[in-house]
Design a protein around this motif. Structure first.
Motif, PDB file in Angstrom:
ATOM      1  N   PHE A 182      13.439   0.294  -5.865  1.00 51.36           N
ATOM      2  CA  PHE A 182      13.781   1.432  -6.730  1.00 51.36           C
ATOM      3  C   PHE A 182      12.578   1.802  -7.584  1.00 51.36           C
ATOM      4  CE2 PHE A 182      18.473   1.791  -6.603  1.00 51.36           C
ATOM      5  CZ  PHE A 182      18.757   0.717  -5.777  1.00 51.36           C
ATOM      6  N   LEU A 183      12.611   3.019  -8.122  1.00 46.37           N
ATOM      7  CA  LEU A 183      11.590   3.409  -9.096  1.00 46.37           C
ATOM      8  C   LEU A 183      12.085   3.048 -10.494  1.00 46.37           C
ATOM      9  CD1 LEU A 183      10.626   6.957  -7.718  1.00 46.37           C
ATOM     10  CD2 LEU A 183       9.419   4.791  -7.347  1.00 46.37           C
ATOM     11  N   TYR A 184      11.150   2.673 -11.333  1.00 41.42           N
ATOM     12  CA  TYR A 184      11.435   2.279 -12.714  1.00 41.42           C
ATOM     13  C   TYR A 184      12.259   3.360 -13.416  1.00 41.42           C
ATOM     14  CZ  TYR A 184      10.319   0.410 -17.361  1.00 41.42           C
ATOM     15  OH  TYR A 184      10.379  -0.134 -18.609  1.00 41.42           O
ATOM     16  N   GLY A 185      13.331   2.934 -14.058  1.00 40.86           N
ATOM     17  CA  GLY A 185      14.130   3.869 -14.857  1.00 40.86           C
ATOM     18  C   GLY A 185      15.160   4.653 -14.067  1.00 40.86           C
ATOM     19  N   ILE A 186      15.264   4.409 -12.761  1.00 38.47           N
ATOM     20  CA  ILE A 186      16.183   5.222 -11.956  1.00 38.47           C
ATOM     21  C   ILE A 186      17.286   4.350 -11.339  1.00 38.47           C
ATOM     22  CG2 ILE A 186      16.358   6.743  -9.933  1.00 38.47           C
ATOM     23  CD1 ILE A 186      13.552   7.729 -10.603  1.00 38.47           C
ATOM     24  N   ARG A 187      18.529   4.779 -11.477  1.00 41.31           N
ATOM     25  CA  ARG A 187      19.720   4.144 -10.900  1.00 41.31           C
ATOM     26  C   ARG A 187      19.820   2.651 -11.212  1.00 41.31           C
ATOM     27  NH1 ARG A 187      22.907   6.734  -7.125  1.00 41.31           N
ATOM     28  NH2 ARG A 187      24.339   5.184  -7.919  1.00 41.31           N
ATOM     29  N   ILE A 238       0.866  -1.196   0.000  1.00 43.50           N
ATOM     30  CA  ILE A 238       0.000   0.000   0.000  1.00 43.50           C
ATOM     31  C   ILE A 238       0.896   1.238   0.000  1.00 43.50           C
ATOM     32  CG2 ILE A 238      -1.773   1.287   1.261  1.00 43.50           C
ATOM     33  CD1 ILE A 238      -2.728  -1.376   2.469  1.00 43.50           C
ATOM     34  N   ASP A 239       0.707   2.101  -1.004  1.00 43.77           N
ATOM     35  CA  ASP A 239       1.463   3.354  -1.067  1.00 43.77           C
ATOM     36  C   ASP A 239       0.963   4.295   0.023  1.00 43.77           C
ATOM     37  OD1 ASP A 239       2.765   2.457  -3.308  1.00 43.77           O
ATOM     38  OD2 ASP A 239       1.753   3.805  -4.712  1.00 43.77           O
ATOM     39  N   MET A 240       1.841   5.206   0.448  1.00 44.27           N
ATOM     40  CA  MET A 240       1.387   6.267   1.354  1.00 44.27           C
ATOM     41  C   MET A 240       1.243   7.544   0.539  1.00 44.27           C
ATOM     42  SD  MET A 240       0.335   6.831   4.345  1.00 44.27           S
ATOM     43  CE  MET A 240       0.970   5.744   5.615  1.00 44.27           C
ATOM     44  N   GLY A 261      12.907   1.968   0.184  1.00 41.56           N
ATOM     45  CA  GLY A 261      12.609   2.548  -1.130  1.00 41.56           C
ATOM     46  C   GLY A 261      13.352   3.860  -1.289  1.00 41.56           C
ATOM     47  N   THR A 262      14.592   3.758  -1.720  1.00 44.01           N
ATOM     48  CA  THR A 262      15.410   4.970  -1.883  1.00 44.01           C
ATOM     49  C   THR A 262      16.498   4.724  -2.914  1.00 44.01           C
ATOM     50  OG1 THR A 262      16.849   6.556  -0.745  1.00 44.01           O
ATOM     51  CG2 THR A 262      16.921   4.298   0.066  1.00 44.01           C
ATOM     52  N   HIS A 263      16.949   5.837  -3.554  1.00 42.96           N
ATOM     53  CA  HIS A 263      18.087   5.741  -4.478  1.00 42.96           C
ATOM     54  C   HIS A 263      19.293   6.429  -3.868  1.00 42.96           C
ATOM     55  CE1 HIS A 263      14.201   6.367  -6.541  1.00 42.96           C
ATOM     56  NE2 HIS A 263      14.536   5.231  -7.112  1.00 42.96           N
ATOM     57  N   GLY A 317       9.404  10.266   1.287  1.00 41.61           N
ATOM     58  CA  GLY A 317       8.131  10.997   1.182  1.00 41.61           C
ATOM     59  C   GLY A 317       8.183  11.897  -0.035  1.00 41.61           C
ATOM     60  N   ALA A 318       7.171  11.793  -0.901  1.00 39.86           N
ATOM     61  CA  ALA A 318       7.216  12.466  -2.196  1.00 39.86           C
ATOM     62  C   ALA A 318       6.318  13.701  -2.272  1.00 39.86           C
ATOM     63  CB  ALA A 318       6.806  11.490  -3.284  1.00 39.86           C
ATOM     64  N   TYR A 319       5.588  14.023  -1.196  1.00 43.23           N
ATOM     65  CA  TYR A 319       4.590  15.097  -1.293  1.00 43.23           C
ATOM     66  C   TYR A 319       5.098  16.364  -0.609  1.00 43.23           C
ATOM     67  CZ  TYR A 319       1.654  11.279  -2.822  1.00 43.23           C
ATOM     68  OH  TYR A 319       1.159  10.219  -3.521  1.00 43.23           O
TER      69      TYR A 319
HETATM   70  C1  LIG Z   1       9.961   1.788  -4.613  1.00 47.42           C
HETATM   71  C2  LIG Z   1       9.545   3.149  -4.160  1.00 47.42           C
HETATM   72  C3  LIG Z   1       8.263   3.356  -3.715  1.00 47.42           C
HETATM   73  C4  LIG Z   1       7.871   4.611  -3.262  1.00 47.42           C
HETATM   74  N1  LIG Z   1       6.634   4.765  -2.717  1.00 47.42           N
HETATM   75  C5  LIG Z   1       6.299   5.960  -2.183  1.00 47.42           C
HETATM   76  C6  LIG Z   1       5.076   6.128  -1.477  1.00 47.42           C
HETATM   77  O1  LIG Z   1       4.274   5.207  -1.330  1.00 47.42           O
HETATM   78  N2  LIG Z   1       4.795   7.350  -0.977  1.00 47.42           N
HETATM   79  C7  LIG Z   1       5.669   8.416  -1.101  1.00 47.42           C
HETATM   80  O2  LIG Z   1       5.377   9.497  -0.589  1.00 47.42           O
HETATM   81  N3  LIG Z   1       6.827   8.276  -1.762  1.00 47.42           N
HETATM   82  C8  LIG Z   1       7.169   7.097  -2.311  1.00 47.42           C
HETATM   83  N4  LIG Z   1       8.354   6.963  -2.963  1.00 47.42           N
HETATM   84  C9  LIG Z   1       9.143   8.180  -3.326  1.00 47.42           C
HETATM   85  C10 LIG Z   1      10.068   8.618  -2.220  1.00 47.42           C
HETATM   86  O3  LIG Z   1       9.331   9.131  -1.142  1.00 47.42           O
HETATM   87  C11 LIG Z   1      11.045   9.690  -2.734  1.00 47.42           C
HETATM   88  O4  LIG Z   1      10.312  10.797  -3.160  1.00 47.42           O
HETATM   89  C12 LIG Z   1      11.930   9.228  -3.869  1.00 47.42           C
HETATM   90  O5  LIG Z   1      12.365   7.916  -3.672  1.00 47.42           O
HETATM   91  C13 LIG Z   1      13.194  10.119  -3.963  1.00 47.42           C
HETATM   92  O6  LIG Z   1      13.935  10.056  -2.781  1.00 47.42           O
HETATM   93  P1  LIG Z   1      15.333   9.269  -2.623  1.00 47.42           P
HETATM   94  O7  LIG Z   1      15.288   8.570  -1.320  1.00 47.42           O
HETATM   95  O8  LIG Z   1      15.586   8.411  -3.795  1.00 47.42           O
HETATM   96  O9  LIG Z   1      16.415  10.407  -2.435  1.00 47.42           O
HETATM   97  P2  LIG Z   1      16.839  11.650  -3.319  1.00 47.42           P
HETATM   98  O10 LIG Z   1      17.659  12.511  -2.419  1.00 47.42           O
HETATM   99  O11 LIG Z   1      15.679  12.261  -4.010  1.00 47.42           O
HETATM  100  O12 LIG Z   1      17.780  10.986  -4.400  1.00 47.42           O
HETATM  101  C14 LIG Z   1      19.029  10.403  -4.132  1.00 47.42           C
HETATM  102  C15 LIG Z   1      19.714  10.116  -5.462  1.00 47.42           C
HETATM  103  O13 LIG Z   1      18.935   9.172  -6.203  1.00 47.42           O
HETATM  104  C16 LIG Z   1      18.842   9.526  -7.565  1.00 47.42           C
HETATM  105  N5  LIG Z   1      17.436   9.913  -7.851  1.00 47.42           N
HETATM  106  C17 LIG Z   1      16.449  10.108  -6.959  1.00 47.42           C
HETATM  107  N6  LIG Z   1      15.294  10.421  -7.549  1.00 47.42           N
HETATM  108  C18 LIG Z   1      15.564  10.427  -8.860  1.00 47.42           C
HETATM  109  C19 LIG Z   1      14.789  10.701  -9.989  1.00 47.42           C
HETATM  110  N7  LIG Z   1      13.482  11.020  -9.903  1.00 47.42           N
HETATM  111  N8  LIG Z   1      15.388  10.603 -11.188  1.00 47.42           N
HETATM  112  C20 LIG Z   1      16.699  10.287 -11.307  1.00 47.42           C
HETATM  113  N9  LIG Z   1      17.497  10.038 -10.253  1.00 47.42           N
HETATM  114  C21 LIG Z   1      16.933  10.104  -9.064  1.00 47.42           C
HETATM  115  C22 LIG Z   1      19.804  10.676  -7.734  1.00 47.42           C
HETATM  116  O14 LIG Z   1      21.063  10.159  -8.010  1.00 47.42           O
HETATM  117  C23 LIG Z   1      19.800  11.324  -6.369  1.00 47.42           C
HETATM  118  O15 LIG Z   1      20.954  12.071  -6.119  1.00 47.42           O
HETATM  119  C24 LIG Z   1       8.780   5.707  -3.358  1.00 47.42           C
HETATM  120  C25 LIG Z   1      10.081   5.497  -3.791  1.00 47.42           C
HETATM  121  C26 LIG Z   1      10.477   4.242  -4.180  1.00 47.42           C
HETATM  122  C27 LIG Z   1      11.905   4.050  -4.625  1.00 47.42           C
END
Ligand SMILES: Cc1cc2nc3c(=O)[nH]c(=O)nc-3n(C[C@H](O)[C@H](O)[C@H](O)COP(=O)(O)OP(=O)(O)OC[C@H]3O[C@@H](n4cnc5c(N)ncnc54)[C@H](O)[C@@H]3O)c2cc1C
Length: 303
Positions: free
Chosen positions: A249-254, A129-131, A221-223, A184-186
């Motif tokens: 990871f998110l699709y297409g990233i790292r 479940i996403d937040m 869930g972080t890059h 957190g993405a919001y």
């Molecule tokens: C599997 C997964 C599920 C998620 N589910 C949720 C959810 O349910 N609710 C929610 O609020 N958020 C969700 N997120 C998003 C999350 O909250 C962050 O907004 C997102 O992951 C970016 O943060 P980061 O930890 O990667 O760090 P950041 O500081 O944003 O990124 C660290 C490094 O990762 C790389 N990177 C990060 N984002 C990108 C990008 N968009 N494009 C290219 N390179 C990038 C870059 O090299 C960057 O320097 C999810 C993320 C993941 C990976």
């Protein structure tokens, strides 16, 4: 500044219409979105599986405000779980409760969630479940608590940036929750959420340690290299092996980092968004990394 403009763009229906009706923009979106159809997502999942990476199918769309839209999302998720099982894919599905009617008809949302969880369990597919934004957090925690009692395999995304999160996790501890920890993405106000990168990272690390002590099978869930390194170290300190947790990871990233983790014996799962409602998702990804905006604009002008 760019960030604020993108957050505005994410919420603008007019801009959304203009961009999504543009075929070039649709093609450029494919770097981050598997495609419009479930088949596109299944293909992407199979390709990831062939590289030793699991997937999480996510039907794009949020804040569904009419029950026909809700019915469509529920049917798509049911079809996705059936197809994952039929094709023997290593894939979960991730749902947004706002797609299931959370803000329109909560009883319908509860019934829809139960239906998806029951159907997925019957074919051996796990559900995450996403937040979503902070207005939905309390109710999402409540619905997760009910769901996880009957379906303990369910995983919930938890946002490290929110100030309330440590207490929320303490409250969930007796359930031994399965959590996907994300930053957190919001865009949230300062009263509710940490704003600085350093503070968010510090809270993420604290919660990582907490999850190794109190959670089950945590997912990160972080890059962010620093946070991934921290999780690897914290796992060793907690006496956990690579099979006891996963990176998402998110699709297409790292993709480089995904490969490195797999090569080092870690479990990796990639979140594969699909569907026609890709605009808010894409603008959030651009807000996180303005370089993606340049990529998108270049693709739009054909360079
Ligand atoms: C599997 C997964 C599920 C998620 N589910 C949720 C959810 O349910 N609710 C929610 O609020 N958020 C969700 N997120 C998003 C999350 O909250 C962050 O907004 C997102 O992951 C970016 O943060 P980061 O930890 O990667 O760090 P950041 O500081 O944003 O990124 C660290 C490094 O990762 C790389 N990177 C990060 N984002 C990108 C990008 N968009 N494009 C290219 N390179 C990038 C870059 O090299 C960057 O320097 C999810 C993320 C993941 C990976």
């Amino acid at each position: 500044m760019v960030n604020r403009v993108l957050m505005w763009a994410a919420a603008s229906p007019r801009l959304q219409r203009q961009v999504t009706e543009n075929p070039v923009a649709r093609r450029a979106a494919h770097r981050f979105v598997a495609g419009a159809r479930l088949e596109d997502a299944l293909e992407a999942a199979a390709e990831l599986n062939s590289r030793g990476i699991g997937s999480i199918l996510d039907l794009l769309g949020e804040g569904v405000e009419d029950l026909s839209g809700v019915g469509h999302a529920v049917a798509e998720y049911e079809e996705a779980t059936q197809a994952i099982a039929a094709q023997g894919l290593d894939s979960t599905i991730s749902i947004k409760l706002s797609q299931l009617g959370q803000t329109v008809d909560r009883d319908a949302c509860v019934a829809n969630l139960g239906r998806i969880l029951g159907g997925a369990k019957a074919v051996g597919v796990r559900v995450e479940i996403d937040m979503e934004d902070s207005t939905l957090v309390p109710d999402t925690l409540e619905l997760f608590r009910e769901a996880a009692t009957a379906h303990p395999q369910t995983r919930l995304a938890i946002q490290a940036m929110l100030r309330r999160t440590p207490l929320d996790l303490e409250a969930l501890a007796p359930l031994k929750p399965r959590v996907r920890l994300v930053k957190g993405a919001y865009a949230e106000p300062v009263e509710l959420a940490q704003q600085g990168k350093g503070e968010i990272r510090a809270q993420f690390k604290f919660l990582t340690d907490w999850l190794f002590r109190h959670g089950v099978d945590p997912a990160f869930g972080t890059h962010d290299d620093e946070l991934i390194a921290h999780a690897r170290k914290a796992a060793v300190q907690a006496g956990k092996g690579p099979e006891d947790f996963e990176f998402q990871f998110l699709y297409g990233i790292r993709r480089d980092l995904q490969r490195e983790l797999v090569d080092n014996g870690h479990r990796v799962r990639v979140y594969v968004p699909f569907g026609s409602a890709w605009y808010p998702y894409l603008t959030r990804r651009m807000a996180e990394r303005p370089a993606n905006l340049l990529f998108f604009l270049r693709a739009l002008v054909g360079r």
